[in-house]
Scaffold this motif. Structure first.
Motif, PDB file in Angstrom:
ATOM      1  N   ASP A   1       1.095  -1.142   0.122  1.00 21.92           N
ATOM      2  CA  ASP A   1      -0.056   0.051   0.127  1.00 21.92           C
ATOM      3  C   ASP A   1       0.886   1.264  -0.001  1.00 21.92           C
ATOM      4  OD1 ASP A   1      -1.867   2.006   0.860  1.00 21.92           O
ATOM      5  OD2 ASP A   1      -3.061   0.440   1.551  1.00 21.92           O
TER       6      ASP A   1
ATOM      7  N   ASP B   1      -0.742  -0.359  -4.646  1.00 20.92           N
ATOM      8  CA  ASP B   1      -1.979   0.130  -5.110  1.00 20.92           C
ATOM      9  C   ASP B   1      -1.948   1.397  -6.024  1.00 20.92           C
ATOM     10  OD1 ASP B   1      -1.316   1.499  -2.830  1.00 20.92           O
ATOM     11  OD2 ASP B   1      -3.395   1.127  -1.969  1.00 20.92           O
ATOM     12  N   GLN B   2      -0.725   2.372  -5.625  1.00 15.58           N
ATOM     13  CA  GLN B   2      -0.731   3.432  -6.593  1.00 15.58           C
ATOM     14  C   GLN B   2       0.990   3.918  -6.261  1.00 15.58           C
ATOM     15  OE1 GLN B   2      -2.927   4.184  -3.004  1.00 15.58           O
ATOM     16  NE2 GLN B   2      -1.095   5.189  -3.223  1.00 15.58           N
TER      17      GLN B   2
HETATM   18 CA    CA Z   1      -2.596   3.050  -1.060  1.00 23.36          CA
END
Ligand code: CA
Length: 508
Positions: free
Chosen positions: A33, A329-330
């Motif tokens: 994350d 996730d990014q």
């Molecule tokens: Ca994230």
């Protein structure tokens, strides 16, 4: 005589068949994350060494242009599971609850014989579906002593969460799964998401190193619209005491607290004694060094744990038939533009890491520069397994790229849409990216930005409205409309929060 002639033929047939039948590869998806590519050695990081992640890159492929469709946590996860844009899978913001009844790639993998498991961070509020086994953190989870939900029941663990998620993943791989079936394991970390609490073994590990400052740390946002200036993710103004580890988030055991607090307390007291007398510039620099060290140390724990998984694959003989994927996730701003956090379509939070190892299929040290996306993950995994994509999936399988097959008709643009207005001061926006240019529309504000990434890779000066770029601008405006049609972007997504919720209810 006939028997003698037929037997070798049969044997030939049988052995030929055994060779021809492709063995479905196992899929190990290691996901984190907020891990920005520029905090990974394989992406040229000047901030940290990540030998285990780099090993995946060295033995496989680094995707240099993989982008998220909506740069925020829960929506990115939902896109990966469903292979559909946020406005179709329903997870447009972190506040939405994932509709677990929809088609996802783990469900389709089970149909073709895979055993599926999810261990670690989930963050989609509804209970996971499509997994033979799950054990997930509640919400964001904590760095120490996490509470987890295991197949519907609460379980408490003591220790460092990044290590625990790997321990549980290894346990499932070694003891709990059915060895007769191919597996798909999602081993998903909270790290390096805030608030950044390093492992006890790493406290102080970067104290003697001055982490290089990004050249845009003191960005004044001139050259862009009002949007960037209105941020609330400033290293100076918005980190706050919790993110700076002036106070702590986790519930520690007394033994852990003694070590953790023993490290931070004297350093915090020394800082607080001089804080009021520091200039803004000095404060920014102190905040950056304090924060980035903790971020990088959380990342170091991820890297070590990736190493543990790779080592097990080697020792067990599973490595050869297991595709290992690492992604996050990014991206994330690491002080770049004076920011932490994500959300923007600007490069550093828009681009995501994607490293894939597939022995015998991907040439070692491969690099891919095609435009790829988390929208493609579901179809890639299904393609690996020899399964069909879900009928409404909107991505493209990356298998031809993994195999190094030259693509002449690969996509030349990507569509982006950030739905969660307000968080950290980032206005809703959509846009289109090509290899060289990027057009962003802050549609609630009626503001546009256009960047020439070749001349201005740091996106410091918008050239929207500049006559020299009139043709490019027209082309991108047209491309944006084309993509909206291609992906069937519904009109309601441009409405107010209330209107969107009403429309979503109606849709169900
Ligand atoms: Ca994230």
């Amino acid at each position: 005589m006939t028997m003698v002639r037929t037997l070798p033929c049969l044997l030939l047939l049988v052995s030929g068949f055994a060779q021809a039948a492709p063995k479905q590869p196992n899929i190990l998806f290691i996901f984190t994350d907020d891990h920005a590519p520029h905090a990974i050695g394989a992406y040229g990081s000047k901030l940290i060494q990540t030998p285990h992640l780099d090993r995946i890159a060295n033995e496989g492929m680094t995707f240099e242009r993989c982008y998220v469709t909506n740069s925020i946590c829960a929506p990115s996860r939902a896109v990966i599971l469903s292979g559909r844009h946020s406005f179709h899978n329903g997870q447009m913001t972190n506040g939405d609850v994932f509709d677990g009844s929809q088609v996802t790639f783990p469900k389709l993998l089970r149909k073709v014989g895979y055993e599926t498991a999810l261990i670690g961070k989930w963050h989609l509020k509804s209970d996971p579906t499509g997994f033979d086994r799950y054990e997930v953190l509640y919400g964001q989870g904590s760095y120490y002593n996490p509470r987890m939900k295991k197949d519907g029941k609460e379980v408490k663990h003591v220790g460092y969460t990044t290590d625990i998620i790997t321990d549980l993943s290894l346990k499932w791989l070694k003891q709990e799964r059915d060895p007769e079936k191919p597996f798909m394991l999602m081993s998903q970390h909270k790290a390096p998401h805030g608030k950044w609490e390093p492992a006890l073994r790493h406290l102080g590990a970067l104290d003697d190193v001055e982490i290089p400052e990004p050249k845009t740390l003191f960005d004044d946002y001139a050259g862009r619209t009002s949007s960037a200036r209105e941020h609330r993710m400033g290293i100076l103004e918005h980190l706050g005491d919790g993110r700076l580890m002036l106070n702590y988030s986790s519930k520690f055991t007394p033994e852990q607290f003694k070590v953790f607090d023993g490290y931070f307390r004297p350093r915090n007291e020394a800082f607080l004694a001089k804080r009021d007398s520091m200039s803004k510039q000095e404060l920014t620099r102190w905040h950056y060094q304090r924060w980035i060290r903790n971020y990088l140390l959380c990342t170091r724990a991820v890297d070590e744990n990736v190493g543990r998984l790779l080592q097990y694959l080697d020792e067990s003989g599973l490595a050869e038939n297991t595709v290992v994927i690492y992604s996050s996730d990014q991206g994330f701003y690491l002080g770049d533009h004076g920011w932490f956090d994500k959300r923007w379509m600007y490069e550093l939070s828009y681009r995501m890491p994607l490293l894939v190892r597939w022995p015998g299929k991907i040439a070692p040290k491969s690099k891919n520069r095609d435009l790829t996306s988390n929208l493609d993950f579901a179809q890639t995994f299904l393609d690996l397994a020899g399964a069909k994509a879900g009928p409404k999936m909107q991505g493209v399988s990356l298998i031809p790229l993994l195999k190094g097959e030259k693509q002449t008709d690969w996509r030349r643009s990507l569509y982006y849409h950030y739905h969660e207005g307000g968080g950290h001061g980032v206005a809703r926006h959509e846009g289109v990216k090509t290899h060289r240019h990027k057009l962003i529309h802050f549609f609630d504000k009626g503001e546009w930005e256009l960047f020439d990434l070749k001349k201005d890779p740091d996106e410091m000066k918008s050239v929207y409205g500049n006559p020299d770029y009139a043709k490019v601008q027209t082309r991108l405006l047209r491309e944006l409309e084309r993509l909206k049609k291609e992906y069937d972007v519904p009109a309601f997504v441009y409405g107010s929060h209330k209107e969107i919720q009403a429309q979503k209810k109606k849709g169900r």
